[in-house]
Write a protein that holds these residues in place. Structure first.
Motif, PDB file in Angstrom:
ATOM      1  N   ASP A 106      -3.544   1.118  19.076  1.00  0.00           N
ATOM      2  CA  ASP A 106      -3.962  -0.133  19.712  1.00  0.00           C
ATOM      3  C   ASP A 106      -4.221   0.011  21.205  1.00  0.00           C
ATOM      4  O   ASP A 106      -5.267  -0.394  21.707  1.00  0.00           O
ATOM      5  CB  ASP A 106      -2.898  -1.214  19.495  1.00  0.00           C
ATOM      6  CG  ASP A 106      -3.075  -1.935  18.169  1.00  0.00           C
ATOM      7  OD1 ASP A 106      -4.169  -1.815  17.587  1.00  0.00           O
ATOM      8  OD2 ASP A 106      -2.129  -2.596  17.725  1.00  0.00           O
ATOM      9  N   TYR A 144      -5.110   6.552  11.895  1.00  0.00           N
ATOM     10  CA  TYR A 144      -5.447   5.226  12.404  1.00  0.00           C
ATOM     11  C   TYR A 144      -5.843   5.335  13.880  1.00  0.00           C
ATOM     12  O   TYR A 144      -5.693   6.388  14.511  1.00  0.00           O
ATOM     13  CB  TYR A 144      -4.275   4.256  12.238  1.00  0.00           C
ATOM     14  CG  TYR A 144      -3.001   4.676  12.940  1.00  0.00           C
ATOM     15  CD1 TYR A 144      -2.726   4.257  14.241  1.00  0.00           C
ATOM     16  CD2 TYR A 144      -2.077   5.495  12.299  1.00  0.00           C
ATOM     17  CE1 TYR A 144      -1.551   4.651  14.881  1.00  0.00           C
ATOM     18  CE2 TYR A 144      -0.915   5.890  12.928  1.00  0.00           C
ATOM     19  CZ  TYR A 144      -0.658   5.469  14.222  1.00  0.00           C
ATOM     20  OH  TYR A 144       0.481   5.866  14.856  1.00  0.00           O
ATOM     21  N   ARG A 145      -6.349   4.245  14.406  1.00  0.00           N
ATOM     22  CA  ARG A 145      -6.662   4.155  15.831  1.00  0.00           C
ATOM     23  C   ARG A 145      -5.551   3.390  16.534  1.00  0.00           C
ATOM     24  O   ARG A 145      -5.215   2.274  16.152  1.00  0.00           O
ATOM     25  CB  ARG A 145      -8.001   3.437  16.049  1.00  0.00           C
ATOM     26  CG  ARG A 145      -8.426   3.377  17.513  1.00  0.00           C
ATOM     27  CD  ARG A 145      -9.736   2.632  17.667  1.00  0.00           C
ATOM     28  NE  ARG A 145      -9.599   1.227  17.308  1.00  0.00           N
ATOM     29  CZ  ARG A 145     -10.587   0.332  17.400  1.00  0.00           C
ATOM     30  NH1 ARG A 145     -11.785   0.723  17.789  1.00  0.00           N
ATOM     31  NH2 ARG A 145     -10.385  -0.918  17.073  1.00  0.00           N
ATOM     32  N   THR A 184     -12.888   5.926  16.529  1.00  0.00           N
ATOM     33  CA  THR A 184     -12.841   4.733  15.692  1.00  0.00           C
ATOM     34  C   THR A 184     -13.250   5.091  14.267  1.00  0.00           C
ATOM     35  O   THR A 184     -13.847   6.140  14.020  1.00  0.00           O
ATOM     36  CB  THR A 184     -13.765   3.624  16.253  1.00  0.00           C
ATOM     37  OG1 THR A 184     -13.532   2.405  15.544  1.00  0.00           O
ATOM     38  CG2 THR A 184     -15.230   4.012  16.151  1.00  0.00           C
ATOM     39  N   GLY A 195       1.575   0.524  17.471  1.00  0.00           N
ATOM     40  CA  GLY A 195       0.651  -0.289  16.709  1.00  0.00           C
ATOM     41  C   GLY A 195      -0.702   0.373  16.580  1.00  0.00           C
ATOM     42  O   GLY A 195      -1.069   1.258  17.354  1.00  0.00           O
ATOM     43  N   GLY A 196      -1.443  -0.039  15.564  1.00  0.00           N
ATOM     44  CA  GLY A 196      -2.753   0.545  15.346  1.00  0.00           C
ATOM     45  C   GLY A 196      -3.578  -0.275  14.377  1.00  0.00           C
ATOM     46  O   GLY A 196      -3.084  -1.223  13.757  1.00  0.00           O
ATOM     47  N   ASP A 197      -4.851   0.089  14.270  1.00  0.00           N
ATOM     48  CA  ASP A 197      -5.726  -0.571  13.318  1.00  0.00           C
ATOM     49  C   ASP A 197      -6.617   0.472  12.657  1.00  0.00           C
ATOM     50  O   ASP A 197      -6.508   1.660  12.924  1.00  0.00           O
ATOM     51  CB  ASP A 197      -6.545  -1.682  13.978  1.00  0.00           C
ATOM     52  CG  ASP A 197      -7.457  -1.161  15.084  1.00  0.00           C
ATOM     53  OD1 ASP A 197      -7.484   0.065  15.327  1.00  0.00           O
ATOM     54  OD2 ASP A 197      -8.144  -1.974  15.708  1.00  0.00           O
ATOM     55  N   LEU A 198      -7.518   0.026  11.787  1.00  0.00           N
ATOM     56  CA  LEU A 198      -8.412   0.918  11.049  1.00  0.00           C
ATOM     57  C   LEU A 198      -7.610   2.003  10.327  1.00  0.00           C
ATOM     58  O   LEU A 198      -7.939   3.185  10.375  1.00  0.00           O
ATOM     59  CB  LEU A 198      -9.437   1.546  11.996  1.00  0.00           C
ATOM     60  CG  LEU A 198     -10.291   0.560  12.798  1.00  0.00           C
ATOM     61  CD1 LEU A 198     -11.147   1.297  13.813  1.00  0.00           C
ATOM     62  CD2 LEU A 198     -11.162  -0.288  11.880  1.00  0.00           C
ATOM     63  N   VAL A 199      -6.556   1.595   9.646  1.00  0.00           N
ATOM     64  CA  VAL A 199      -5.635   2.532   9.016  1.00  0.00           C
ATOM     65  C   VAL A 199      -6.183   3.052   7.696  1.00  0.00           C
ATOM     66  O   VAL A 199      -6.866   2.343   6.958  1.00  0.00           O
ATOM     67  CB  VAL A 199      -4.252   1.877   8.788  1.00  0.00           C
ATOM     68  CG1 VAL A 199      -3.607   1.542  10.115  1.00  0.00           C
ATOM     69  CG2 VAL A 199      -4.376   0.626   7.934  1.00  0.00           C
TER      70      VAL A 199
END
Length: 218
Positions: A60, A57-58, A88, A38-42
Motif C-alpha cells: 500500500d 501483492y502490491r 502493479t 497492507g497491500g492490494d492486487l493480491v
C-alpha cells in the motif's frame, strides 16, 4: 419401474450425503494478518501438495511488489522479496513440486518484469534487468506446467485495446524466452497450459468486444 425409482432415489440420496459431508468437513481457520503494512492486487498460488504457498501483492504505502512464501502449508509466511521495485498487477505461478516459481507484473516504466525462483521462492532472478526483452505491457498473466520447465506469459502492449497481444515462451525453466509474435490488438489476455506444457491456449478480448483464442502445440 419400482427398481428404477429406487435406483434414482438411492443415487440422489448418496450424492446429497457426499456433498453435505464435504461441505461440513471444510473448516477455515480465522484469517491472520501476514503483512501489517497492507497491500492490494493480491494473488496466491500453491503446489500440488499444498505445502508451498506463494503470495504476491502490491504494498500500500510504497507500491512496491512483495512476495511472501510459506513452506508449512500456509501456517507461517516469510518475506522473500528481492528489490522488486514499484509495480502493479502482479501474478504468480508454480509447478507441482513448488520448487519452480514465476512472477510477472507491470513495473514503474510500464514495462513487463518477469522473475523466476528455482529454490522454492527463497531467491529470485530478474530475467530482463535492462528492459530489452519484453517491452511495454499491462494486464499480464503467467502459467507453467507440472514440471516447471515450460513457462508461458502473455500481456497487452497497452490497456486501451490498441496495443498488440504478446505471448512469450520459455522451455528451460524460465531462463531463456522466445517472442511467439504479435496476435493483433486486444485486452486482458489469459493463458493456460496442460500438465505437460505441450498444449497452450490463450484468450483475450478485442477493442470491438469480440473474444479471440490462440492455440499452440509445442
Amino acid at each position: 419401474m419400482k427398481l428404477r425409482n429406487l435406483w434414482i432415489f438411492t443415487f440422489v440420496f448418496l450424492n446429497f450425503f457426499l456433498i453435505k459431508a464435504f461441505t461440513e468437513s471444510v473448516t477455515f481457520t480465522s484469517p491472520e494478518v501476514i503483512s501489517s503494512v497492507g497491500g492490494d492486487l493480491v494473488e496466491i498460488a500453491t503446489n500440488s501438495t499444498g505445502r508451498y504457498v506463494y503470495t504476491i501483492y502490491r504494498e500500500d504505502t510504497s507500491v512496491v511488489i512483495k512476495t511472501l512464501v510459506s513452506s508449512d502449508f500456509g501456517v507461517t509466511f516469510t518475506d522473500t522479496s528481492d528489490s522488486f521495485g514499484v509495480g502493479t498487477e502482479p501474478q504468480i505461478a508454480t509447478d507441482s513440486s513448488g520448487r519452480y516459481v514465476y512472477a510477472i507484473w507491470e513495473n514503474a516504466l510500464v514495462e513487463i518484469s518477469i522473475y523466476f525462483s528455482h529454490d522454492f521462492g527463497q531467491t529470485w532472478t530478474d530475467i530482463d534487468p535492462l528492459g530489452t526483452i519484453f517491452g511495454a505491457g499491462v494486464d499480464s498473466h503467467i502459467e507453467t506446467d507440472d514440471s516447471g520447465q515450460f513457462v508461458y506469459a502473455t500481456w497487452s502492449e497497452d490497456g486501451t485495446g490498441t496495443g498488440d497481444i504478446k505471448i512469450f515462451t520459455s522451455k528451460n525453466f524460465g531462463v531463456n524466452w522466445t517472442d511467439a509474435g504479435s496476435f493483433g490488438t486486444g485486452l486482458v489476455p489469459e493463458i493456460t497450459t496442460n500438465s505437460s506444457g505441450k498444449y497452450v491456449d490463450a484468450i483475450w478480448r478485442t477493442a470491438a468486444a469480440s473474444v479471440k483464442i490462440g492455440r499452440a502445440h509445442v
